[in-house]
Design a protein around this motif. Sequence first.
Motif, short mmCIF file in Angstrom:
data_model
loop_
_atom_site.label_atom_id
_atom_site.label_comp_id
_atom_site.label_asym_id
_atom_site.label_seq_id
_atom_site.Cartn_x
_atom_site.Cartn_y
_atom_site.Cartn_z
N TRP A 143 -52.89 16.58 33.81
CA TRP A 143 -53.70 15.40 33.45
C TRP A 143 -54.95 15.85 32.67
CZ3 TRP A 143 -53.45 10.33 33.04
CH2 TRP A 143 -54.63 9.62 32.90
N GLU A 144 -55.58 16.91 33.13
CA GLU A 144 -56.81 17.40 32.48
C GLU A 144 -56.53 17.93 31.08
OE1 GLU A 144 -60.06 17.25 33.24
OE2 GLU A 144 -59.39 15.94 34.85
N GLU A 145 -55.33 18.46 30.84
CA GLU A 145 -54.98 19.03 29.53
C GLU A 145 -54.57 17.96 28.52
OE1 GLU A 145 -51.92 21.81 30.48
OE2 GLU A 145 -53.34 23.29 31.27
N ARG A 146 -54.42 16.72 28.96
CA ARG A 146 -54.02 15.65 28.04
C ARG A 146 -55.09 15.43 26.98
NH1 ARG A 146 -51.03 10.73 30.45
NH2 ARG A 146 -52.25 9.82 28.79
N PRO A 147 -54.66 15.14 25.75
CA PRO A 147 -55.66 14.78 24.74
C PRO A 147 -56.44 13.54 25.22
CG PRO A 147 -53.52 15.14 23.73
CD PRO A 147 -53.31 15.17 25.21
N GLY A 148 -57.73 13.58 25.06
CA GLY A 148 -58.55 12.44 25.46
C GLY A 148 -58.89 12.41 26.93
N ALA A 149 -58.56 13.46 27.67
CA ALA A 149 -58.91 13.48 29.09
C ALA A 149 -60.43 13.41 29.20
CB ALA A 149 -58.39 14.75 29.75
N ASP A 150 -60.90 12.57 30.08
CA ASP A 150 -62.34 12.33 30.17
C ASP A 150 -62.95 12.87 31.46
OD1 ASP A 150 -61.24 10.62 31.99
OD2 ASP A 150 -61.96 8.78 31.06
N GLY A 151 -62.23 13.77 32.12
CA GLY A 151 -62.76 14.33 33.35
C GLY A 151 -62.49 13.48 34.57
N GLN A 152 -61.94 12.28 34.37
CA GLN A 152 -61.60 11.41 35.50
C GLN A 152 -60.22 11.80 36.03
OE1 GLN A 152 -63.57 8.91 36.77
NE2 GLN A 152 -65.16 9.59 35.38
N ALA A 153 -60.13 12.06 37.31
CA ALA A 153 -58.84 12.42 37.92
C ALA A 153 -57.94 11.19 37.99
CB ALA A 153 -59.08 12.97 39.32
N ASN A 154 -56.66 11.43 37.95
CA ASN A 154 -55.68 10.35 38.14
C ASN A 154 -54.74 10.79 39.26
OD1 ASN A 154 -53.59 8.52 38.10
ND2 ASN A 154 -53.40 8.49 35.90
N PRO A 155 -55.00 10.35 40.49
CA PRO A 155 -54.18 10.81 41.63
C PRO A 155 -52.73 10.34 41.56
CG PRO A 155 -55.69 9.09 42.32
CD PRO A 155 -56.04 9.42 40.90
N GLN A 156 -52.42 9.37 40.70
CA GLN A 156 -51.03 8.89 40.57
C GLN A 156 -50.24 9.69 39.55
OE1 GLN A 156 -49.68 6.77 42.67
NE2 GLN A 156 -51.67 6.79 43.68
N TRP A 157 -50.91 10.56 38.77
CA TRP A 157 -50.24 11.33 37.74
C TRP A 157 -49.36 12.39 38.38
CZ3 TRP A 157 -49.37 10.17 32.99
CH2 TRP A 157 -48.95 11.14 32.09
N GLN A 158 -48.09 12.46 37.95
CA GLN A 158 -47.16 13.39 38.57
C GLN A 158 -46.46 14.21 37.49
OE1 GLN A 158 -46.44 14.04 42.01
NE2 GLN A 158 -45.63 15.78 40.88
N LEU A 159 -46.47 15.51 37.66
CA LEU A 159 -45.71 16.41 36.82
C LEU A 159 -44.36 16.63 37.49
CD1 LEU A 159 -45.98 18.11 34.21
CD2 LEU A 159 -46.80 19.99 35.64
N TYR A 160 -43.29 16.41 36.72
CA TYR A 160 -41.92 16.53 37.22
C TYR A 160 -41.23 17.71 36.57
CZ TYR A 160 -42.46 11.69 38.88
OH TYR A 160 -42.88 10.56 39.51
N ALA A 161 -40.18 18.21 37.23
CA ALA A 161 -39.36 19.29 36.68
C ALA A 161 -37.90 18.86 36.76
CB ALA A 161 -39.56 20.58 37.47
N LEU A 162 -37.23 18.89 35.63
CA LEU A 162 -35.79 18.62 35.59
C LEU A 162 -35.07 19.95 35.61
CD1 LEU A 162 -33.82 15.93 33.92
CD2 LEU A 162 -33.11 18.26 33.45
N HIS A 163 -34.14 20.10 36.56
CA HIS A 163 -33.34 21.31 36.73
C HIS A 163 -31.92 20.99 36.24
CE1 HIS A 163 -36.61 22.77 39.33
NE2 HIS A 163 -36.65 21.52 39.74
N PRO A 164 -31.58 21.40 35.02
CA PRO A 164 -30.33 20.95 34.41
C PRO A 164 -29.07 21.46 35.09
CG PRO A 164 -31.81 21.88 32.78
CD PRO A 164 -32.37 22.20 34.12
N THR A 165 -28.06 20.60 35.05
CA THR A 165 -26.70 20.99 35.38
C THR A 165 -25.84 20.96 34.13
OG1 THR A 165 -26.20 18.69 35.94
CG2 THR A 165 -26.82 20.16 37.76
N GLU A 166 -26.39 20.35 33.07
CA GLU A 166 -25.68 20.25 31.79
C GLU A 166 -26.70 20.15 30.66
OE1 GLU A 166 -22.85 17.04 29.42
OE2 GLU A 166 -23.12 16.84 31.58
N VAL A 167 -26.43 20.88 29.57
CA VAL A 167 -27.22 20.77 28.34
C VAL A 167 -26.22 20.64 27.20
CG1 VAL A 167 -28.98 21.80 26.86
CG2 VAL A 167 -29.04 22.23 29.32
#
Length: 185
Positions: A143-167
């Motif tokens: 969230w902090e690395e997003r362009p335009g981040a203003d130092g305000q935290a966003n507790p709902q922001w979630q980083l996800y990881a997709l673990h592929p079984t097919e590409v």
Amino acid sequence: MSDSLRRRLRALPDFPADLPSFDPATAPADPVALFLDWFEHALDAGVPQPHAFSLATATATATGLVSSRMLILKNLEPASSGATAGVDFGVWQFASTRTSRKGRELTANPHAALNFYWAALGRQVRVVGEVSVLSAEASAADWEERPGADGQANPQWQLYALHPTEVEFWQASGDRHHIRHRYVL
């Protein structure tokens, strides 16, 4: 109106005439290596937003309602486990708000598909797999690395990881004999 629209749609060109070539016999054994090669080619060709993809998710209900929306790839890291015979399907990271439709669908049904589409090159890459949530610390850092981040935290922001079984890699061809190259874990 639909006849007129149908004729107009049929008259539109599908792909540019000067598409890159792709021979699956020369593709690397590692889908991440091929993705990074295609990604660099998209950057070099000036494809706008080559990191953008459509994220498809579905509800966990019996009807399995499907939705999609555009997001951007946040990172692509080597898989720490699950690599088979030296082939790494990677861990594909993206972010969204946990309380959004995407967040709710991923909580109920943690499976998704990413689809990158680079029209100017006639290329698509589809990545399918299971999704996991990354740590609160990783999410906050994203969230902090997003362009335009203003130092305000966003507790709902979630980083996800997709673990592929097919590409799957798809290359358009002017003769309409399109090429598909799939890696399956």
